[in-house]
Design a protein around this motif. Structure first.
Motif, short mmCIF file in Angstrom:
data_model
loop_
_atom_site.label_atom_id
_atom_site.label_comp_id
_atom_site.label_asym_id
_atom_site.label_seq_id
_atom_site.Cartn_x
_atom_site.Cartn_y
_atom_site.Cartn_z
N THR A 38 0.82 -1.21 0.00
CA THR A 38 0.00 0.00 0.00
C THR A 38 0.86 1.26 0.00
OG1 THR A 38 -1.79 -1.16 1.14
CG2 THR A 38 -1.80 1.25 1.26
N VAL A 39 1.89 1.27 0.83
CA VAL A 39 2.78 2.44 0.89
C VAL A 39 3.51 2.63 -0.45
CG1 VAL A 39 4.88 3.34 1.97
CG2 VAL A 39 3.08 2.37 3.38
N MET A 40 4.05 1.54 -0.98
CA MET A 40 4.78 1.65 -2.25
C MET A 40 3.81 2.01 -3.39
SD MET A 40 7.65 1.27 -1.11
CE MET A 40 8.90 0.98 -2.30
N GLY A 41 2.63 1.43 -3.38
CA GLY A 41 1.62 1.76 -4.38
C GLY A 41 1.19 3.21 -4.30
N SER A 42 1.13 3.73 -3.08
CA SER A 42 0.76 5.15 -2.91
C SER A 42 1.79 6.07 -3.54
CB SER A 42 0.61 5.48 -1.42
OG SER A 42 -0.45 4.76 -0.87
N PHE A 43 3.07 5.77 -3.32
CA PHE A 43 4.12 6.57 -3.96
C PHE A 43 4.00 6.51 -5.48
CE2 PHE A 43 6.73 5.94 0.04
CZ PHE A 43 6.63 7.26 0.43
N PHE A 44 3.76 5.31 -6.00
CA PHE A 44 3.61 5.13 -7.44
C PHE A 44 2.44 5.96 -7.96
CE2 PHE A 44 1.37 2.88 -10.85
CZ PHE A 44 2.33 2.95 -11.85
N ILE A 45 1.31 5.88 -7.29
CA ILE A 45 0.11 6.59 -7.75
C ILE A 45 0.30 8.10 -7.67
CG2 ILE A 45 -2.30 7.06 -7.15
CD1 ILE A 45 -2.56 4.05 -6.54
N ILE A 46 0.94 8.57 -6.61
CA ILE A 46 1.17 10.01 -6.48
C ILE A 46 2.04 10.52 -7.63
CG2 ILE A 46 2.39 11.77 -5.11
CD1 ILE A 46 1.37 10.21 -2.60
N LEU A 47 3.14 9.82 -7.88
CA LEU A 47 4.03 10.26 -8.96
C LEU A 47 3.36 10.11 -10.33
CD1 LEU A 47 7.39 8.83 -7.62
CD2 LEU A 47 6.66 11.21 -7.66
N ASN A 49 0.20 10.39 -10.93
CA ASN A 49 -0.80 11.46 -11.06
C ASN A 49 -0.15 12.81 -11.35
OD1 ASN A 49 -3.52 10.40 -10.74
ND2 ASN A 49 -2.69 9.57 -8.84
N ILE A 50 0.99 13.06 -10.76
CA ILE A 50 1.69 14.31 -11.07
C ILE A 50 2.07 14.32 -12.55
CG2 ILE A 50 3.82 15.63 -10.68
CD1 ILE A 50 3.62 14.75 -7.72
N GLY A 51 2.58 13.18 -13.01
CA GLY A 51 2.93 13.08 -14.43
C GLY A 51 1.72 13.23 -15.34
N LEU A 52 0.61 12.59 -14.98
CA LEU A 52 -0.60 12.71 -15.79
C LEU A 52 -1.12 14.14 -15.82
CD1 LEU A 52 -2.60 9.47 -14.86
CD2 LEU A 52 -1.65 10.08 -17.09
#
Length: 103
Positions: A38-47, A49-52
């Motif tokens: 969950t923590v690693m997935g959160s970092f992935f999703i945040i980055l 989303n910034i890229g998107l």
């Protein structure tokens, strides 16, 4: 006879204690990897989303608008999660019970 009954009760209590410990450790064993993912997935999703948001902003020539569009999408997701909150809660509860009671 009383000693046999006393030994039986002590053994039964110990068995219950060991069973509860085993089930608790199973839940922890399932929870810890899930927490890490969950923590690693959160970092992935945040980055992601910034890229998107930046990519959408570049397409429409307004970075701020790109972030607003992505924010609107997440607002829609929040509304849907709120509308289906009972089904989500039931699904999570059922998974937790299944993990607790399955051997």
């Amino acid at each position: 006879m009383i000693k046999i009954l006393k030994d039986y009760i002590e053994n039964h209590v110990e068995l219950l204690r060991l069973d509860a410990t085993e089930k608790t450790l199973k839940i922890i064993g399932v929870s810890v990897p899930l927490l890490i993912m969950t923590v690693m997935g959160s970092f992935f999703i945040i980055l992601l989303n910034i890229g998107l948001a930046l990519m959408i902003g570049k397409w429409i020539e307004s970075y701020a608008l790109g972030f607003f569009i992505l924010s609107g999408f997440y607002l829609l997701m929040i509304i849907l999660a709120y509308l289906f909150r009972h089904q989500i809660k039931d699904a999570i509860t059922n998974k937790a019970i299944e993990a607790f009671f399955n051997d």
